[in-house]
Design an enzyme around this catalytic site. Structure first.
Site, short mmCIF file in Angstrom:
data_model
loop_
_atom_site.label_atom_id
_atom_site.label_comp_id
_atom_site.label_asym_id
_atom_site.label_seq_id
_atom_site.Cartn_x
_atom_site.Cartn_y
_atom_site.Cartn_z
N ASN A 38 0.85 -1.19 0.00
CA ASN A 38 0.00 0.00 0.00
C ASN A 38 0.88 1.24 0.00
O ASN A 38 2.04 1.19 0.43
CB ASN A 38 -0.91 0.01 1.23
N HIS B 70 0.78 5.30 1.31
CA HIS B 70 0.01 6.16 2.23
C HIS B 70 0.64 7.55 2.25
O HIS B 70 1.87 7.68 2.41
CB HIS B 70 0.02 5.56 3.64
N SER C 100 4.67 7.15 2.21
CA SER C 100 5.29 5.88 2.62
C SER C 100 4.69 4.73 1.83
O SER C 100 3.47 4.66 1.64
CB SER C 100 5.04 5.61 4.12
N ASP D 31 -2.71 0.98 8.12
CA ASP D 31 -1.55 1.80 7.80
C ASP D 31 -0.40 1.53 8.77
O ASP D 31 0.43 2.41 9.04
CB ASP D 31 -1.91 3.30 7.82
#
Length: 212
Positions: A107, A109, A136, A145
């Site tokens: 992912n 973020h 990030s 997260d």
């Protein structure tokens, strides 16, 4: 060549950056499918223009987060992916789903994690008076997260900046670092271990990889 499935909810700019890197030979992989939880978004048009299979699975058609994620998992697994890339996929994922893809889901973020998990990160950085902000890339785990950070990019925060200013500056960095991290994974250089993220068999620190 690794098989990559990308999950989106909107414009798909990070998805496009990864597709471009694959087509340029910078990633030893191929985006085999793009899945959105929203119909009619620009990211689907971009994927179709690139000749990539697309699918829409609306969360509004399910009574629970668990039921949606179970169906989504079946849809993803039909493409036999090596890597799942979340690129603006605006869904909080269930623990069973994240465990199923442990070590093979990434992912991005828009903050310097662990700062500002969740949403409205640019405004929160401004409200806190931060002089720097950033983005990030991390492995996805059950903690929102909260998975191990792999790589970060930092941007300056100037007097008079708005959240839109920060967003634009962050997007530029996103499109550089996300394809890079995907390339590391596809080359077998990046992995998630019991002790956290490792690159070239070396453990990464709390802020991920940092060049000297």
């Amino acid at each position: 060549m690794k098989r990559i499935v990308v999950l989106i909810s909107g414009s798909g700019t990070n998805m496009q950056a990864i597709i471009d890197a694959c087509q340029a030979g910078k990633i030893a992989g191929e985006v085999v499918a793009v899945i959105s939880n929203k119909a009619g978004v620009a990211g689907l048009d971009k994927a179709q223009a690139a000749g990539i299979s697309t699918a829409v699975l609306s969360h509004k058609d399910f009574d629970s987060r668990e039921a949606y994620d179970q169906e989504l998992q079946q849809l993803i697994d039909g493409y036999a992916p090596d890597l799942i890339v979340l690129a603006g996929f605006m869904r909080i994922l269930t623990p069973d789903f994240t465990r199923h893809y442990h070590g093979r889901m990434l992912n991005i973020h828009p903050s310097l994690l662990p700062k500002y998990k969740g949403i409205n990160t640019h405004q929160r950085a401004l409200d806190a008076g931060d002089t720097e902000h950033g983005v990030s890339v991390h492995f996805v785990t059950e903690e929102l997260d909260g998975g191990p950070v792999i790589l970060q990019a930092t941007i300056p925060v100037f007097a008079g900046d708005t959240a839109a200013d920060l967003q634009a500056r962050v997007h530029t960095q996103e499109h550089a670092i996300y394809p890079l991290v995907v390339s590391w994974f596809c080359k077998g250089r990046l992995r998630l271990t019991a002790n956290g993220a490792e690159l070239d068999d070396q453990p990464l620190g709390p802020s991920g990889y940092a060049a000297d």
